[in-house]
Design a protein around this motif. Sequence first.
Motif, PDB file in Angstrom:
ATOM      1  N   THR A 202       0.823  -1.217   0.000  1.00  0.00           N
ATOM      2  CA  THR A 202       0.000   0.000   0.000  1.00  0.00           C
ATOM      3  C   THR A 202       0.858   1.269   0.000  1.00  0.00           C
ATOM      4  O   THR A 202       0.368   2.346  -0.299  1.00  0.00           O
ATOM      5  N   LYS A 203       2.116   1.137   0.347  1.00  0.00           N
ATOM      6  CA  LYS A 203       3.045   2.280   0.312  1.00  0.00           C
ATOM      7  C   LYS A 203       4.057   2.086  -0.805  1.00  0.00           C
ATOM      8  O   LYS A 203       5.165   2.608  -0.750  1.00  0.00           O
ATOM      9  N   TYR A 212      15.083  -1.516   5.791  1.00  0.00           N
ATOM     10  CA  TYR A 212      16.511  -1.629   5.476  1.00  0.00           C
ATOM     11  C   TYR A 212      17.151  -2.668   6.386  1.00  0.00           C
ATOM     12  O   TYR A 212      17.932  -3.507   5.967  1.00  0.00           O
ATOM     13  N   SER A 241       9.222   2.123  -4.165  1.00  0.00           N
ATOM     14  CA  SER A 241       9.282   3.568  -4.444  1.00  0.00           C
ATOM     15  C   SER A 241      10.470   4.210  -3.734  1.00  0.00           C
ATOM     16  O   SER A 241      10.502   5.422  -3.533  1.00  0.00           O
ATOM     17  N   ASN A 243      13.427   5.208  -0.903  1.00  0.00           N
ATOM     18  CA  ASN A 243      13.460   5.581   0.509  1.00  0.00           C
ATOM     19  C   ASN A 243      12.114   6.157   0.948  1.00  0.00           C
ATOM     20  O   ASN A 243      11.529   6.980   0.247  1.00  0.00           O
ATOM     21  N   ASP A 244      11.637   5.727   2.092  1.00  0.00           N
ATOM     22  CA  ASP A 244      10.352   6.221   2.603  1.00  0.00           C
ATOM     23  C   ASP A 244      10.489   7.683   3.032  1.00  0.00           C
ATOM     24  O   ASP A 244      11.332   8.023   3.840  1.00  0.00           O
ATOM     25  N   LEU A 245       9.623   8.531   2.485  1.00  0.00           N
ATOM     26  CA  LEU A 245       9.730   9.967   2.759  1.00  0.00           C
ATOM     27  C   LEU A 245       8.718  10.453   3.793  1.00  0.00           C
ATOM     28  O   LEU A 245       8.724  11.626   4.146  1.00  0.00           O
ATOM     29  N   THR A 246       7.852   9.592   4.241  1.00  0.00           N
ATOM     30  CA  THR A 246       6.751  10.102   5.072  1.00  0.00           C
ATOM     31  C   THR A 246       6.683   9.530   6.481  1.00  0.00           C
ATOM     32  O   THR A 246       5.613   9.445   7.069  1.00  0.00           O
ATOM     33  N   ILE A 292      16.746   4.412  -4.510  1.00  0.00           N
ATOM     34  CA  ILE A 292      17.747   3.405  -4.128  1.00  0.00           C
ATOM     35  C   ILE A 292      17.390   2.008  -4.652  1.00  0.00           C
ATOM     36  O   ILE A 292      18.277   1.177  -4.850  1.00  0.00           O
ATOM     37  N   GLU A 323      23.284   7.280  -4.785  1.00  0.00           N
ATOM     38  CA  GLU A 323      23.806   6.279  -3.826  1.00  0.00           C
ATOM     39  C   GLU A 323      23.810   4.903  -4.503  1.00  0.00           C
ATOM     40  O   GLU A 323      23.608   4.811  -5.697  1.00  0.00           O
ATOM     41  N   PHE A 430       6.949  16.987  -1.133  1.00  0.00           N
ATOM     42  CA  PHE A 430       6.309  15.672  -1.286  1.00  0.00           C
ATOM     43  C   PHE A 430       5.238  15.478  -0.219  1.00  0.00           C
ATOM     44  O   PHE A 430       4.133  15.044  -0.497  1.00  0.00           O
ATOM     45  N   ARG A 433       2.063  17.501  -0.884  1.00  0.00           N
ATOM     46  CA  ARG A 433       1.429  17.463  -2.210  1.00  0.00           C
ATOM     47  C   ARG A 433      -0.006  17.010  -2.120  1.00  0.00           C
ATOM     48  O   ARG A 433      -0.857  17.486  -2.838  1.00  0.00           O
ATOM     49  N   LYS A 434      -0.336  16.087  -1.217  1.00  0.00           N
ATOM     50  CA  LYS A 434      -1.717  15.611  -1.134  1.00  0.00           C
ATOM     51  C   LYS A 434      -2.631  16.718  -0.620  1.00  0.00           C
ATOM     52  O   LYS A 434      -3.747  16.862  -1.054  1.00  0.00           O
TER      53      LYS A 434
HETATM   54  C1  LIG Z   1      19.588   3.760   4.536  1.00  0.00           C
HETATM   55  C2  LIG Z   1      19.092   4.422   3.316  1.00  0.00           C
HETATM   56  C3  LIG Z   1      19.071   5.872   3.368  1.00  0.00           C
HETATM   57  C4  LIG Z   1      18.358   6.533   2.287  1.00  0.00           C
HETATM   58  C5  LIG Z   1      18.878   6.311   0.942  1.00  0.00           C
HETATM   59  C6  LIG Z   1      18.335   7.295  -0.006  1.00  0.00           C
HETATM   60  C7  LIG Z   1      17.623   6.936  -1.017  1.00  0.00           C
HETATM   61  C8  LIG Z   1      17.108   7.964  -1.974  1.00  0.00           C
HETATM   62  C9  LIG Z   1      15.860   7.539  -2.650  1.00  0.00           C
HETATM   63  O1  LIG Z   1      15.416   6.430  -2.598  1.00  0.00           O
HETATM   64  S1  LIG Z   1      15.138   8.786  -3.489  1.00  0.00           S
HETATM   65  C10 LIG Z   1      13.554   8.165  -3.917  1.00  0.00           C
HETATM   66  C11 LIG Z   1      12.541   8.491  -2.883  1.00  0.00           C
HETATM   67  N1  LIG Z   1      11.260   8.151  -3.372  1.00  0.00           N
HETATM   68  C12 LIG Z   1      10.442   9.015  -3.991  1.00  0.00           C
HETATM   69  O2  LIG Z   1      10.758  10.160  -4.174  1.00  0.00           O
HETATM   70  C13 LIG Z   1       9.091   8.499  -4.400  1.00  0.00           C
HETATM   71  C14 LIG Z   1       8.018   9.257  -3.691  1.00  0.00           C
HETATM   72  N2  LIG Z   1       6.730   8.735  -4.095  1.00  0.00           N
HETATM   73  C15 LIG Z   1       6.116   9.109  -5.211  1.00  0.00           C
HETATM   74  O3  LIG Z   1       6.601   9.918  -5.957  1.00  0.00           O
HETATM   75  C16 LIG Z   1       4.788   8.494  -5.494  1.00  0.00           C
HETATM   76  O4  LIG Z   1       4.247   8.037  -4.299  1.00  0.00           O
HETATM   77  C17 LIG Z   1       4.887   7.308  -6.486  1.00  0.00           C
HETATM   78  C18 LIG Z   1       5.278   7.857  -7.847  1.00  0.00           C
HETATM   79  C19 LIG Z   1       5.890   6.280  -6.027  1.00  0.00           C
HETATM   80  C20 LIG Z   1       3.510   6.624  -6.605  1.00  0.00           C
HETATM   81  O5  LIG Z   1       2.549   7.591  -6.931  1.00  0.00           O
HETATM   82  P1  LIG Z   1       0.987   7.185  -6.971  1.00  0.00           P
HETATM   83  O6  LIG Z   1       0.257   8.445  -7.223  1.00  0.00           O
HETATM   84  O7  LIG Z   1       0.789   6.039  -7.861  1.00  0.00           O
HETATM   85  O8  LIG Z   1       0.683   6.644  -5.518  1.00  0.00           O
HETATM   86  P2  LIG Z   1       0.681   7.452  -4.163  1.00  0.00           P
HETATM   87  O9  LIG Z   1       1.641   8.586  -4.246  1.00  0.00           O
HETATM   88  O10 LIG Z   1      -0.703   7.756  -3.785  1.00  0.00           O
HETATM   89  O11 LIG Z   1       1.340   6.388  -3.175  1.00  0.00           O
HETATM   90  C21 LIG Z   1       0.555   5.466  -2.452  1.00  0.00           C
HETATM   91  C22 LIG Z   1       0.929   5.549  -1.012  1.00  0.00           C
HETATM   92  O12 LIG Z   1       2.307   5.221  -0.876  1.00  0.00           O
HETATM   93  C23 LIG Z   1       3.010   6.286  -0.242  1.00  0.00           C
HETATM   94  N3  LIG Z   1       4.358   6.349  -0.770  1.00  0.00           N
HETATM   95  C24 LIG Z   1       4.770   6.035  -1.982  1.00  0.00           C
HETATM   96  N4  LIG Z   1       6.087   6.204  -2.083  1.00  0.00           N
HETATM   97  C25 LIG Z   1       6.518   6.650  -0.908  1.00  0.00           C
HETATM   98  C26 LIG Z   1       7.806   7.005  -0.415  1.00  0.00           C
HETATM   99  N5  LIG Z   1       8.904   6.924  -1.120  1.00  0.00           N
HETATM  100  N6  LIG Z   1       7.878   7.403   0.870  1.00  0.00           N
HETATM  101  C27 LIG Z   1       6.791   7.456   1.635  1.00  0.00           C
HETATM  102  N7  LIG Z   1       5.527   7.141   1.205  1.00  0.00           N
HETATM  103  C28 LIG Z   1       5.415   6.737  -0.052  1.00  0.00           C
HETATM  104  C29 LIG Z   1       2.203   7.518  -0.598  1.00  0.00           C
HETATM  105  O13 LIG Z   1       2.446   8.560   0.287  1.00  0.00           O
HETATM  106  C30 LIG Z   1       0.798   6.975  -0.501  1.00  0.00           C
HETATM  107  O14 LIG Z   1       0.477   6.849   0.866  1.00  0.00           O
HETATM  108  P3  LIG Z   1      -0.936   7.371   1.397  1.00  0.00           P
HETATM  109  O15 LIG Z   1      -1.953   6.643   0.592  1.00  0.00           O
HETATM  110  O16 LIG Z   1      -0.941   7.025   2.842  1.00  0.00           O
HETATM  111  O17 LIG Z   1      -0.945   8.841   1.146  1.00  0.00           O
END
Ligand SMILES: CCCCC/C=C/CC(=O)SCCNC(=O)CCNC(=O)[C@H](O)C(C)(C)COP(=O)(O)OP(=O)(O)OC[C@H]1O[C@@H](n2cnc3c(N)ncnc32)[C@H](O)[C@@H]1OP(=O)(O)O
Length: 437
Positions: A202-203, A212, A241, A243-246, A292, A323, A430, A433-434
């Motif tokens: 779901t996320k 991790y 998707s 790293n978790d941003l939320t 990542i 990374e 991010f 945005r919602k």
């Molecule tokens: C030890 C490690 C350290 C860290 C290393 C660093 C790594 C860097 C990276 O990984 S950078 C990448 C980070 N990720 C992102 O930027 C992606 C962010 N997410 C999105 O852009 C979008 O969610 C999507 C394109 C992946 C999917 O979009 P869609 O519209 O199809 O779906 P939703 O946005 O509604 O997503 C559904 C729910 O999932 C939650 N979610 C998705 N991705 C993330 C994320 N990366 N972090 C936290 N949450 C995420 C989203 O918030 C929705 O949740 P909700 O329904 O409760 O709102």
Amino acid sequence: MAGVTGRLVRGWCPRAVRRLSLLLTSILQCLSFTFLPVAKFTQPFRNHFGNHCWERRNLFCPSSSLQVPAQLHMSKTAMGASQKDFESAMNQVKLLEKDPGNEVKLKLYALYKQATEGPCSTPKPGVFDLINKAKWDAWNALGNLPKETARQNYVDLVSGLSSSSDSSSQVKPEADREQAGYETLVMTSEDGITKIMLNRPTKMNALTTQMYQEIMLALEAASKDDSTITVLTGNGSYFSSGNDLTNFTHISPDEIEEKARRGAILLRDFVGCFIDFPKPLVAAVNGPAVGISVTILRLFDLVYASDRATFHTPFSHLGQTPEGCSSYTFPKLMGPGKAAEMLIFGKKLTAAEACAQGLVTEVFPDSTFQKEVWTRLKAYSKLPRNALRISKQMIRNHEKEKLHATNAEESRILQERWLSDECMNAIMNFLSRKAKM
Ligand SMILES: CCCCC/C=C/CC(=O)SCCNC(=O)CCNC(=O)[C@H](O)C(C)(C)COP(=O)(O)OP(=O)(O)OC[C@H]1O[C@@H](n2cnc3c(N)ncnc32)[C@H](O)[C@@H]1OP(=O)(O)O
């Protein structure tokens, strides 16, 4: 960091300060690897059954370091279990195959403390110290329960757990080969293949700190099991998707630098596990991959992708930097120009494009992806295990040192980036945005 925070806070209205605090909180949650309340609450319990044992000694059966009070060395009485029964129950807990759940573990902890120390008399932990507070509450709830009764109750509780675990393993001898102890993954082993499936559909399988850590544990276990091949895949529509941003939590500004430092260490260790993984490692990319989860792909031996998968590294958009060793591996793989399009400018590749660049080994139609990939892997898993392993290591050894050096440098630079205004603002965007929709 204090400087950055101070700079940002000065001149802001109270609402802005609250937003900043929320932002710092969320960033640190992303970076924090010990402060995630849920993870922290469950971690010691899970670890009791996992490979790590940092709380093993002081949770509910800290027998190895336990100085058993003299008054507990007594034989079984009419009303209670003997010290021997108690110690044997403590040992049985360690052998339980199934995680009994946090509620039972809290009961075990409380009974253990009551049996060995008597009624709870230690100061109540603060409200934010979730784990210790839960443990304290459970112990305190036993009031003046006599030590002997607590000991008997502990023995009875463990006996119930052991028999239910025995009977389930008798009824289902192979217990569908799913390995317990993971909350964010499903790990299975069958036909010479160990499958590690990211399980937060779901996320979009966004990677939390807990994830991790669990992935590292799963890789460690897979490296030692008798399987031939290890596969990483995602449950649901996404591979991951990134790293978790939320993740939200409350972390004071003066802890930020320390959290970023720990984040960099975890990142380095996490990527290091992929660099050093000794067996053939396959990614079954079932859907889109971000961040990542894209960069580490070059550390796999095979990458099979559904034609629905996309490959996106929006680092600059997030005020971050590459990374997963991608600053070295991507230019080497696809040439500096194509790597720059992905890593600097965040160009998203289709599966076909990623295959053309060498990041993906083969693309399969989504409708037949699972069937074709698993048929292929089952055939590969029958090949001589040691030959596969040695060949993999010969290939990897050429660049292992360079990969570790790159990983360390990327982690160090990200640690600084995480503290930057650019990164804070991008994550804030991010998160908000919602609300804007
Ligand atoms: C030890 C490690 C350290 C860290 C290393 C660093 C790594 C860097 C990276 O990984 S950078 C990448 C980070 N990720 C992102 O930027 C992606 C962010 N997410 C999105 O852009 C979008 O969610 C999507 C394109 C992946 C999917 O979009 P869609 O519209 O199809 O779906 P939703 O946005 O509604 O997503 C559904 C729910 O999932 C939650 N979610 C998705 N991705 C993330 C994320 N990366 N972090 C936290 N949450 C995420 C989203 O918030 C929705 O949740 P909700 O329904 O409760 O709102």
